[in-house]
Design a protein around this motif. Sequence first.
Motif, PDB file in Angstrom:
ATOM      1  N   ARG A 269       0.809  -1.228   0.000  1.00  0.00           N
ATOM      2  CA  ARG A 269       0.000   0.000   0.000  1.00  0.00           C
ATOM      3  C   ARG A 269       0.838   1.272   0.000  1.00  0.00           C
ATOM      4  NH1 ARG A 269      -5.709   1.070   0.827  1.00  0.00           N
ATOM      5  NH2 ARG A 269      -5.885   3.256   1.329  1.00  0.00           N
ATOM      6  N   GLN A 270       2.049   1.196  -0.517  1.00  0.00           N
ATOM      7  CA  GLN A 270       2.910   2.368  -0.626  1.00  0.00           C
ATOM      8  C   GLN A 270       2.739   2.973  -2.023  1.00  0.00           C
ATOM      9  OE1 GLN A 270       7.003   1.487   0.110  1.00  0.00           O
ATOM     10  NE2 GLN A 270       7.672   3.601  -0.208  1.00  0.00           N
ATOM     11  N   ILE A 271       2.695   4.302  -2.110  1.00  0.00           N
ATOM     12  CA  ILE A 271       2.618   4.951  -3.413  1.00  0.00           C
ATOM     13  C   ILE A 271       3.981   4.810  -4.084  1.00  0.00           C
ATOM     14  CG2 ILE A 271       2.227   7.119  -4.663  1.00  0.00           C
ATOM     15  CD1 ILE A 271      -0.323   5.926  -3.370  1.00  0.00           C
ATOM     16  N   ALA A 272       4.000   4.120  -5.220  1.00  0.00           N
ATOM     17  CA  ALA A 272       5.246   3.828  -5.925  1.00  0.00           C
ATOM     18  C   ALA A 272       5.517   4.831  -7.045  1.00  0.00           C
ATOM     19  CB  ALA A 272       5.204   2.411  -6.493  1.00  0.00           C
ATOM     20  N   ALA A 273       4.468   5.301  -7.721  1.00  0.00           N
ATOM     21  CA  ALA A 273       4.605   6.264  -8.814  1.00  0.00           C
ATOM     22  C   ALA A 273       3.351   7.117  -8.843  1.00  0.00           C
ATOM     23  CB  ALA A 273       4.797   5.540 -10.144  1.00  0.00           C
ATOM     24  N   TYR A 274       3.501   8.370  -9.296  1.00  0.00           N
ATOM     25  CA  TYR A 274       2.379   9.299  -9.223  1.00  0.00           C
ATOM     26  C   TYR A 274       2.517  10.412 -10.253  1.00  0.00           C
ATOM     27  CZ  TYR A 274      -0.531  13.138  -7.669  1.00  0.00           C
ATOM     28  OH  TYR A 274      -1.448  14.150  -7.648  1.00  0.00           O
ATOM     29  N   ALA A 275       1.372  10.898 -10.736  1.00  0.00           N
ATOM     30  CA  ALA A 275       1.273  12.130 -11.534  1.00  0.00           C
ATOM     31  C   ALA A 275      -0.155  12.643 -11.402  1.00  0.00           C
ATOM     32  CB  ALA A 275       1.611  11.876 -12.997  1.00  0.00           C
ATOM     33  N   ARG A 276      -0.329  13.928 -11.682  1.00  0.00           N
ATOM     34  CA  ARG A 276      -1.682  14.493 -11.697  1.00  0.00           C
ATOM     35  C   ARG A 276      -1.910  15.177 -13.028  1.00  0.00           C
ATOM     36  NH1 ARG A 276      -1.168  19.783  -7.673  1.00  0.00           N
ATOM     37  NH2 ARG A 276       0.253  20.923  -9.028  1.00  0.00           N
ATOM     38  N   VAL A 277      -3.167  15.152 -13.487  1.00  0.00           N
ATOM     39  CA  VAL A 277      -3.569  15.688 -14.790  1.00  0.00           C
ATOM     40  C   VAL A 277      -4.720  16.658 -14.554  1.00  0.00           C
ATOM     41  CG1 VAL A 277      -4.544  15.091 -17.047  1.00  0.00           C
ATOM     42  CG2 VAL A 277      -2.973  13.491 -15.905  1.00  0.00           C
TER      43      VAL A 277
ATOM     44  N   THR B 189      -5.211   8.771 -20.136  1.00  0.00           N
ATOM     45  CA  THR B 189      -6.197   9.548 -19.367  1.00  0.00           C
ATOM     46  C   THR B 189      -6.526  10.847 -20.077  1.00  0.00           C
ATOM     47  OG1 THR B 189      -5.457   8.567 -17.289  1.00  0.00           O
ATOM     48  CG2 THR B 189      -6.624  10.679 -17.141  1.00  0.00           C
ATOM     49  N   ILE B 190      -5.508  11.524 -20.594  1.00  0.00           N
ATOM     50  CA  ILE B 190      -5.726  12.768 -21.328  1.00  0.00           C
ATOM     51  C   ILE B 190      -6.563  12.506 -22.580  1.00  0.00           C
ATOM     52  CG2 ILE B 190      -4.590  14.565 -22.698  1.00  0.00           C
ATOM     53  CD1 ILE B 190      -2.290  14.436 -20.583  1.00  0.00           C
ATOM     54  N   ALA B 191      -6.229  11.473 -23.329  1.00  0.00           N
ATOM     55  CA  ALA B 191      -6.971  11.158 -24.559  1.00  0.00           C
ATOM     56  C   ALA B 191      -8.437  10.845 -24.261  1.00  0.00           C
ATOM     57  CB  ALA B 191      -6.308   9.980 -25.273  1.00  0.00           C
ATOM     58  N   GLN B 192      -8.696  10.152 -23.154  1.00  0.00           N
ATOM     59  CA  GLN B 192     -10.067   9.764 -22.805  1.00  0.00           C
ATOM     60  C   GLN B 192     -10.875  10.902 -22.192  1.00  0.00           C
ATOM     61  OE1 GLN B 192      -9.375   6.401 -20.220  1.00  0.00           O
ATOM     62  NE2 GLN B 192      -9.193   4.977 -21.940  1.00  0.00           N
ATOM     63  N   ARG B 193     -10.257  11.692 -21.335  1.00  0.00           N
ATOM     64  CA  ARG B 193     -11.003  12.698 -20.575  1.00  0.00           C
ATOM     65  C   ARG B 193     -10.918  14.108 -21.151  1.00  0.00           C
ATOM     66  NH1 ARG B 193     -11.396  10.820 -14.396  1.00  0.00           N
ATOM     67  NH2 ARG B 193     -11.156   8.598 -14.731  1.00  0.00           N
ATOM     68  N   PHE B 194      -9.890  14.357 -21.969  1.00  0.00           N
ATOM     69  CA  PHE B 194      -9.697  15.686 -22.551  1.00  0.00           C
ATOM     70  C   PHE B 194      -9.367  15.587 -24.036  1.00  0.00           C
ATOM     71  CE2 PHE B 194      -8.148  15.787 -18.096  1.00  0.00           C
ATOM     72  CZ  PHE B 194      -9.089  16.650 -17.551  1.00  0.00           C
ATOM     73  N   PRO B 195     -10.164  14.860 -24.810  1.00  0.00           N
ATOM     74  CA  PRO B 195      -9.821  14.645 -26.223  1.00  0.00           C
ATOM     75  C   PRO B 195      -9.783  15.961 -27.002  1.00  0.00           C
ATOM     76  CG  PRO B 195     -12.084  13.973 -25.807  1.00  0.00           C
ATOM     77  CD  PRO B 195     -11.471  14.290 -24.469  1.00  0.00           C
ATOM     78  N   GLY B 196      -8.784  16.063 -27.862  1.00  0.00           N
ATOM     79  CA  GLY B 196      -8.682  17.216 -28.747  1.00  0.00           C
ATOM     80  C   GLY B 196      -8.108  18.468 -28.116  1.00  0.00           C
ATOM     81  N   ILE B 197      -7.734  18.429 -26.851  1.00  0.00           N
ATOM     82  CA  ILE B 197      -7.187  19.608 -26.184  1.00  0.00           C
ATOM     83  C   ILE B 197      -5.660  19.498 -26.179  1.00  0.00           C
ATOM     84  CG2 ILE B 197      -7.105  20.954 -24.050  1.00  0.00           C
ATOM     85  CD1 ILE B 197      -9.906  19.891 -23.418  1.00  0.00           C
TER      86      ILE B 197
ATOM     87  N   VAL C 224      11.461  24.163 -18.582  1.00  0.00           N
ATOM     88  CA  VAL C 224      11.158  24.572 -19.946  1.00  0.00           C
ATOM     89  C   VAL C 224       9.724  24.127 -20.254  1.00  0.00           C
ATOM     90  CG1 VAL C 224      12.070  22.491 -21.084  1.00  0.00           C
ATOM     91  CG2 VAL C 224      12.010  24.659 -22.321  1.00  0.00           C
ATOM     92  N   ARG C 225       9.014  24.932 -20.986  1.00  0.00           N
ATOM     93  CA  ARG C 225       7.674  24.529 -21.430  1.00  0.00           C
ATOM     94  C   ARG C 225       7.843  23.497 -22.545  1.00  0.00           C
ATOM     95  NH1 ARG C 225       7.026  29.627 -19.958  1.00  0.00           N
ATOM     96  NH2 ARG C 225       5.399  30.043 -18.430  1.00  0.00           N
ATOM     97  N   MET C 226       6.950  22.528 -22.539  1.00  0.00           N
ATOM     98  CA  MET C 226       6.960  21.503 -23.574  1.00  0.00           C
ATOM     99  C   MET C 226       5.527  21.292 -24.048  1.00  0.00           C
ATOM    100  SD  MET C 226       9.759  18.742 -22.240  1.00  0.00           S
ATOM    101  CE  MET C 226      10.195  18.208 -23.912  1.00  0.00           C
ATOM    102  N   GLY C 227       5.375  21.040 -25.321  1.00  0.00           N
ATOM    103  CA  GLY C 227       4.057  20.840 -25.870  1.00  0.00           C
ATOM    104  C   GLY C 227       3.920  19.524 -26.585  1.00  0.00           C
ATOM    105  N   HIS C 228       2.673  19.128 -26.760  1.00  0.00           N
ATOM    106  CA  HIS C 228       2.316  17.873 -27.440  1.00  0.00           C
ATOM    107  C   HIS C 228       0.995  18.139 -28.137  1.00  0.00           C
ATOM    108  CE1 HIS C 228       1.175  13.678 -27.982  1.00  0.00           C
ATOM    109  NE2 HIS C 228       2.359  13.306 -27.523  1.00  0.00           N
ATOM    110  N   LEU C 229       0.833  17.598 -29.308  1.00  0.00           N
ATOM    111  CA  LEU C 229      -0.409  17.774 -30.017  1.00  0.00           C
ATOM    112  C   LEU C 229      -1.550  17.113 -29.239  1.00  0.00           C
ATOM    113  CD1 LEU C 229       0.727  17.083 -33.667  1.00  0.00           C
ATOM    114  CD2 LEU C 229       0.324  19.282 -32.567  1.00  0.00           C
ATOM    115  N   ALA C 230      -2.741  17.587 -29.453  1.00  0.00           N
ATOM    116  CA  ALA C 230      -3.915  17.010 -28.798  1.00  0.00           C
ATOM    117  C   ALA C 230      -4.042  15.540 -29.145  1.00  0.00           C
ATOM    118  CB  ALA C 230      -5.168  17.777 -29.224  1.00  0.00           C
ATOM    119  N   LEU C 231      -4.524  14.776 -28.194  1.00  0.00           N
ATOM    120  CA  LEU C 231      -4.693  13.317 -28.417  1.00  0.00           C
ATOM    121  C   LEU C 231      -6.128  13.006 -28.790  1.00  0.00           C
ATOM    122  CD1 LEU C 231      -2.641  12.116 -25.331  1.00  0.00           C
ATOM    123  CD2 LEU C 231      -1.906  12.167 -27.703  1.00  0.00           C
TER     124      LEU C 231
END
Length: 147
Positions: free
Chosen positions: A54-62, A98-106, A140-147
């Motif tokens: 029950r230890q948090i091994a890896a994490y990110a927030r979107v 998660t981004i592709a499913q919850r925020f498509p096209g952004i 540095v800012r980094m960008g990626h095309l919408a998914l």
Amino acid sequence: MWQIQTFSELDQIDLYQILALRTATFVVDQKRIYQEVDGQDLKAIHVFNRSPARQIAAYARVFLSDQGTKVTFGRVVTAPEFRGQGLGAKLMELVLTTIAQRFPGIPIEIEAQIQVVPFYEKYNFTKIGEPFIFQQTPHVRMGHLAL
């Protein structure tokens, strides 16, 4: 076990361990004095791996930018004792899914610490502009095309 949860879905133990890991990494280990709990957690989708113990091994927030025109993610971290096991790659796959499913096209835009730019470039992120200092650390800012 991988989890994808909104703030209200997090239980107390997971939330505590997430905040403890982020503070240990981004404040204590990196010797940065800043308000790590910044208000974005309330609107974020939290992607994380919990070990069998029950230890948090890896994490990110979107989350969406305040203007709602871009999606971003951050606080990407793997706990030291779990590094080298491929969790970072799996975490990025789940973040992008998660981004592709919850925020498509952004469009996606992040602020990456300079030392991890090559990691994000593996996932087709490109640098936008010049490096800058954020919370005492070069980014540095980094960008990626919408998914």
